[in-house]
Design a protein around this motif. Structure first.
Motif, PDB file in Angstrom:
ATOM      1  N   GLN A  90      55.732  -9.646  16.381  1.00  0.00           N
ATOM      2  CA  GLN A  90      54.581  -9.480  15.353  1.00  0.00           C
ATOM      3  C   GLN A  90      54.021  -8.130  15.153  1.00  0.00           C
ATOM      4  O   GLN A  90      53.767  -7.740  14.134  1.00  0.00           O
ATOM      5  CB  GLN A  90      53.641 -10.625  15.747  1.00  0.00           C
ATOM      6  CG  GLN A  90      54.067 -12.144  15.480  1.00  0.00           C
ATOM      7  CD  GLN A  90      52.840 -13.050  15.962  1.00  0.00           C
ATOM      8  OE1 GLN A  90      52.068 -12.810  16.820  1.00  0.00           O
ATOM      9  NE2 GLN A  90      52.783 -14.058  15.321  1.00  0.00           N
ATOM     10  N   THR A  91      53.583  -7.808  16.249  1.00  0.00           N
ATOM     11  CA  THR A  91      52.902  -6.342  15.954  1.00  0.00           C
ATOM     12  C   THR A  91      53.991  -5.148  15.444  1.00  0.00           C
ATOM     13  O   THR A  91      53.693  -4.204  14.835  1.00  0.00           O
ATOM     14  CB  THR A  91      52.581  -5.849  17.300  1.00  0.00           C
ATOM     15  OG1 THR A  91      51.686  -6.725  18.067  1.00  0.00           O
ATOM     16  CG2 THR A  91      51.659  -4.618  17.375  1.00  0.00           C
ATOM     17  N   LEU A  92      54.931  -5.470  16.135  1.00  0.00           N
ATOM     18  CA  LEU A  92      56.383  -4.390  15.861  1.00  0.00           C
ATOM     19  C   LEU A  92      56.546  -4.599  14.212  1.00  0.00           C
ATOM     20  O   LEU A  92      56.597  -3.553  13.571  1.00  0.00           O
ATOM     21  CB  LEU A  92      57.588  -4.710  16.572  1.00  0.00           C
ATOM     22  CG  LEU A  92      58.843  -4.291  16.074  1.00  0.00           C
ATOM     23  CD1 LEU A  92      58.763  -2.612  16.329  1.00  0.00           C
ATOM     24  CD2 LEU A  92      60.032  -4.557  16.866  1.00  0.00           C
ATOM     25  N   THR A  93      56.789  -5.630  13.615  1.00  0.00           N
ATOM     26  CA  THR A  93      57.124  -5.798  12.257  1.00  0.00           C
ATOM     27  C   THR A  93      55.736  -5.322  11.394  1.00  0.00           C
ATOM     28  O   THR A  93      56.331  -4.426  10.320  1.00  0.00           O
ATOM     29  CB  THR A  93      56.932  -7.254  11.892  1.00  0.00           C
ATOM     30  OG1 THR A  93      58.046  -7.851  12.612  1.00  0.00           O
ATOM     31  CG2 THR A  93      57.405  -7.559  10.430  1.00  0.00           C
ATOM     32  N   VAL A  94      54.472  -5.393  11.853  1.00  0.00           N
ATOM     33  CA  VAL A  94      53.494  -4.779  10.953  1.00  0.00           C
ATOM     34  C   VAL A  94      53.372  -3.269  11.083  1.00  0.00           C
ATOM     35  O   VAL A  94      53.273  -2.656  10.252  1.00  0.00           O
ATOM     36  CB  VAL A  94      52.188  -5.415  11.563  1.00  0.00           C
ATOM     37  CG1 VAL A  94      50.819  -4.593  11.007  1.00  0.00           C
ATOM     38  CG2 VAL A  94      52.052  -6.710  11.187  1.00  0.00           C
TER      39      VAL A  94
ATOM     40  N   LEU B 257      50.945  -3.923  22.821  1.00  0.00           N
ATOM     41  CA  LEU B 257      50.640  -2.361  23.026  1.00  0.00           C
ATOM     42  C   LEU B 257      51.943  -1.931  22.767  1.00  0.00           C
ATOM     43  O   LEU B 257      52.288  -0.841  22.010  1.00  0.00           O
ATOM     44  CB  LEU B 257      50.237  -2.030  24.404  1.00  0.00           C
ATOM     45  CG  LEU B 257      48.772  -2.113  24.623  1.00  0.00           C
ATOM     46  CD1 LEU B 257      48.228  -1.877  26.144  1.00  0.00           C
ATOM     47  CD2 LEU B 257      47.819  -1.180  23.708  1.00  0.00           C
ATOM     48  N   VAL B 258      53.150  -2.388  23.333  1.00  0.00           N
ATOM     49  CA  VAL B 258      54.493  -1.693  23.129  1.00  0.00           C
ATOM     50  C   VAL B 258      55.030  -2.071  21.787  1.00  0.00           C
ATOM     51  O   VAL B 258      55.679  -1.252  21.214  1.00  0.00           O
ATOM     52  CB  VAL B 258      55.285  -2.330  24.306  1.00  0.00           C
ATOM     53  CG1 VAL B 258      55.251  -2.054  25.649  1.00  0.00           C
ATOM     54  CG2 VAL B 258      55.646  -4.072  23.748  1.00  0.00           C
ATOM     55  N   GLY B 259      54.505  -3.081  21.106  1.00  0.00           N
ATOM     56  CA  GLY B 259      54.731  -3.400  19.661  1.00  0.00           C
ATOM     57  C   GLY B 259      54.313  -2.286  18.723  1.00  0.00           C
ATOM     58  O   GLY B 259      55.151  -2.006  17.884  1.00  0.00           O
ATOM     59  N   ILE B 260      53.389  -1.421  19.002  1.00  0.00           N
ATOM     60  CA  ILE B 260      52.842  -0.609  18.236  1.00  0.00           C
ATOM     61  C   ILE B 260      53.345   0.919  18.916  1.00  0.00           C
ATOM     62  O   ILE B 260      53.514   1.829  18.044  1.00  0.00           O
ATOM     63  CB  ILE B 260      51.440  -0.489  17.828  1.00  0.00           C
ATOM     64  CG1 ILE B 260      50.887   0.619  16.857  1.00  0.00           C
ATOM     65  CG2 ILE B 260      50.629  -0.386  19.087  1.00  0.00           C
ATOM     66  CD1 ILE B 260      49.478   0.575  16.548  1.00  0.00           C
ATOM     67  N   LEU B 261      53.302   0.903  20.119  1.00  0.00           N
ATOM     68  CA  LEU B 261      53.374   2.399  20.987  1.00  0.00           C
ATOM     69  C   LEU B 261      54.942   2.708  20.663  1.00  0.00           C
ATOM     70  O   LEU B 261      55.260   3.972  20.476  1.00  0.00           O
ATOM     71  CB  LEU B 261      53.165   2.286  22.284  1.00  0.00           C
ATOM     72  CG  LEU B 261      51.675   2.318  22.527  1.00  0.00           C
ATOM     73  CD1 LEU B 261      51.227   2.052  23.937  1.00  0.00           C
ATOM     74  CD2 LEU B 261      50.885   3.631  22.109  1.00  0.00           C
ATOM     75  N   ILE B 262      55.935   1.768  20.883  1.00  0.00           N
ATOM     76  CA  ILE B 262      57.394   2.126  20.823  1.00  0.00           C
ATOM     77  C   ILE B 262      57.711   2.715  19.394  1.00  0.00           C
ATOM     78  O   ILE B 262      58.322   3.780  19.175  1.00  0.00           O
ATOM     79  CB  ILE B 262      58.038   1.110  21.323  1.00  0.00           C
ATOM     80  CG1 ILE B 262      58.070   0.647  22.571  1.00  0.00           C
ATOM     81  CG2 ILE B 262      59.628   1.138  21.048  1.00  0.00           C
ATOM     82  CD1 ILE B 262      58.802  -0.318  23.391  1.00  0.00           C
ATOM     83  N   PRO B 263      57.232   1.909  18.458  1.00  0.00           N
ATOM     84  CA  PRO B 263      57.848   2.604  17.091  1.00  0.00           C
ATOM     85  C   PRO B 263      57.046   3.673  16.580  1.00  0.00           C
ATOM     86  O   PRO B 263      57.602   4.648  16.113  1.00  0.00           O
ATOM     87  CB  PRO B 263      57.422   1.105  15.964  1.00  0.00           C
ATOM     88  CG  PRO B 263      56.383   0.414  16.652  1.00  0.00           C
ATOM     89  CD  PRO B 263      56.835   0.463  18.283  1.00  0.00           C
ATOM     90  N   LEU B 264      55.888   4.103  17.044  1.00  0.00           N
ATOM     91  CA  LEU B 264      55.205   5.441  16.786  1.00  0.00           C
ATOM     92  C   LEU B 264      55.772   6.412  17.720  1.00  0.00           C
ATOM     93  O   LEU B 264      55.803   7.416  17.197  1.00  0.00           O
ATOM     94  CB  LEU B 264      53.709   5.074  17.294  1.00  0.00           C
ATOM     95  CG  LEU B 264      52.548   4.469  16.451  1.00  0.00           C
ATOM     96  CD1 LEU B 264      51.317   4.175  17.181  1.00  0.00           C
ATOM     97  CD2 LEU B 264      52.386   5.347  15.465  1.00  0.00           C
ATOM     98  N   THR B 265      56.252   6.093  19.025  1.00  0.00           N
ATOM     99  CA  THR B 265      56.859   7.057  19.811  1.00  0.00           C
ATOM    100  C   THR B 265      58.423   7.435  19.080  1.00  0.00           C
ATOM    101  O   THR B 265      58.599   8.602  18.859  1.00  0.00           O
ATOM    102  CB  THR B 265      57.120   6.660  21.148  1.00  0.00           C
ATOM    103  OG1 THR B 265      55.865   6.256  21.763  1.00  0.00           O
ATOM    104  CG2 THR B 265      57.806   7.761  21.946  1.00  0.00           C
ATOM    105  N   LEU B 266      59.057   6.408  18.864  1.00  0.00           N
ATOM    106  CA  LEU B 266      60.342   6.660  18.118  1.00  0.00           C
ATOM    107  C   LEU B 266      60.067   7.549  16.665  1.00  0.00           C
ATOM    108  O   LEU B 266      60.916   8.430  16.828  1.00  0.00           O
ATOM    109  CB  LEU B 266      61.132   5.334  17.725  1.00  0.00           C
ATOM    110  CG  LEU B 266      61.800   4.782  19.016  1.00  0.00           C
ATOM    111  CD1 LEU B 266      62.107   3.257  18.722  1.00  0.00           C
ATOM    112  CD2 LEU B 266      62.761   5.392  19.760  1.00  0.00           C
TER     113      LEU B 266
END
Length: 466
Positions: free
Chosen positions: A350-354, A421-430
């Motif tokens: 959910q967080t990743l998609t957003v 947290l990982v749902g937003i931090l991982i795409p931000l890092t990539l």
């Protein structure tokens, strides 16, 4: 929705093309198939000869490969080559492979440059060169120049067919020119004003031109260049410009500010659809898969990411292995693994998609990143408290072990927080590393939520139950 119709070659009531839901009528496709089987060119032309390119494209996709070739052959010079820009790439390539290059050259000559590029760019270099060689010199140079621009750039999307006039012309001269010039674009909403070097000076909307007196000079009614794009600008950035300012068209300039083309809103609608489609597919790890592709092609596209997923799955398994003695002593813990993993994975997705969507639309940037990270962490904690309370109460009552309910409640709280947290931090890092977050994020998010969920759940079980 009003159903669409085509003329009935038998002189009866018009044949319906699409139903109320916009789907192709099976009866209409059957009539086309019968005409192809009978090699009845007259009936085929009567049925599909006057169709809009989008409808003709849908008909081609509905037919078998042999039937597509037969229909194009029956239509001959009446075939609308623009329909090939309305179908997916796999079907288009199958059609083009069956058509001689000389015939494709003739068809491409009748297209606007942006549509011609859409067809040519999917061909291999040898066929492309052969098709270009069959075109008049001026058209060949214009198309080759567009093909030299990067893929998914404004230069690839632009049409080189537009109306450019000098600033010293009068309104009367301009109107007379448009009445007499046979090579005008089929549709246009504004004129582009250029100097002798073709540098972009301004625009004149068609309504403003028609309201002005004939002696008025163009430079007196032209507007300044409020928006223009460079030939190498990414098509997604151009689409955002159209969306932000509600544009109908925009001039495309080179590094010397010379006007070389125009992008119109109908092309931008295609860009928006393509980019959204691309992001959704990449998020699911299916690459550029199309519905028309075969089993082997789909397996090749999907299996690579599934193999990566297999590697990350062993990470979760290794976490479980660390608590082997705990599981042996309290076997009931193994029954609850799917609850922890499933809810954590869904929360992370959910967080990743957003987040991926916000990055794609440039709504998420360094200025508001930390605010959104804090918000997602708070959302994760709240979800963890709610889900943990419900799950803990249910598990405690079902198994008559309140301490087990407390363990899974704590595990859910930790897992939901980490998932957010990982749902937003991982795409931000990539994204920071210039790696497309839509491609790689989902696998890493799943691996992180599974590993931390199992570690928290089994760690608490070891501390409180063993």
């Amino acid at each position: 929705m009003e159903p669409e119709t085509a003329p009935n070659p038998e002189g009866e009531a018009p044949v319906r093309i699409r139903d109320e839901d916009g789907d192709l009528e099976r009866d209409f496709i059957a009539r086309v198939e019968n005409a192809i089987a009978a090699e009845d060119a007259e009936t085929a032309r009567a049925l599909v000869g006057d169709l809009h390119e989008a409808d003709l494209g849908a008909v081609l996709e509905a037919l078998d490969p042999e039937e597509r070739d037969g229909l194009i052959r029956l239509l001959g010079p009446d075939f609308d080559w623009t329909a090939l820009t309305e179908i997916d790439e796999t079907v288009r390539n199958e059609i083009l492979e069956s058509i001689p290059n000389e015939t494709i050259s003739e068809g491409v000559r009748a297209l606007d440059s942006d549509d011609a590029i859409g067809i040519l760019e999917s061909l291999d270099e040898e066929d492309r060169d052969a098709i270009l060689a069959g075109l008049p010199l001026a058209e060949r140079i214009a198309l080759q120049r567009s093909l030299d621009y990067p893929e998914e750039s404004a230069g690839r999307r632009m049409t080189t067919k537009f109306i450019a006039v000098p600033p010293y012309w009068t309104v009367g001269q301009t109107i007379d020119f448009m009445r007499e010039e046979p090579r005008l674009p089929d549709e246009f909403t504004e004129l582009y004003v250029v100097d002798p070097r073709f540098c972009f000076l301004g625009t004149v909307p068609l309504d403003r031109l028609l309201r002005a007196k004939r002696p008025t000079r163009v430079e007196d009614i032209m507007g300044e260049v409020a928006h223009s794009v460079n030939v190498e600008d990414d098509q997604e950035d151009v689409a955002r410009l159209f969306e932000r300012y509600n544009l109908l068209s925009v001039g495309v300039v080179d590094d010397s500010n010379r006007l070389v083309g125009v992008i119109t809103v109908d092309d931008i609608v295609d860009v928006i659809e393509e980019e959204a489609d691309e992001d959704i597919k990449r998020l699911a790890g299916v690459g550029d898969e199309e519905l028309s592709e075969g089993v082997l092609q789909i397996v090749r596209l999907r299996s690579s990411w599934l193999l990566v997923n297999l590697v990350t799955a062993f990470l979760s398994a290794s976490v479980i292995a660390l608590f082997e003695s705990t599981i042996e002593r309290i076997a009931i813990l193994a029954m609850l693994f799917p609850v922890v993993a499933g809810l954590g994975g869904n929360a992370g997705t959910q967080t990743l998609t957003v987040t991926v969507r916000a990055l794609a639309t440039r709504q998420l940037n360094p200025g508001n990143a930390w605010k959104l990270i804090g918000r997602e962490a708070l959302v994760g904690i709240c979800n963890g408290l709610v889900l943990g309370s419900v799950t803990g109460l249910a598990v405690g009552l079902i198994f008559a072990r309140p301490e087990l309910g407390l363990v899974i409640a704590g595990g859910m709280l930790a897992n939901q927080t980490v998932a957010a947290l990982v749902g937003i931090l991982i795409p931000l890092t990539l994204d920071k590393l210039d790696i497309d977050p839509a491609v790689a994020s989902s696998i890493f998010v799943t691996a992180a939520t599974d590993a931390t969920g199992f570690a928290a759940f089994l760690g608490l079980a070891t501390l409180l139950l063993v």
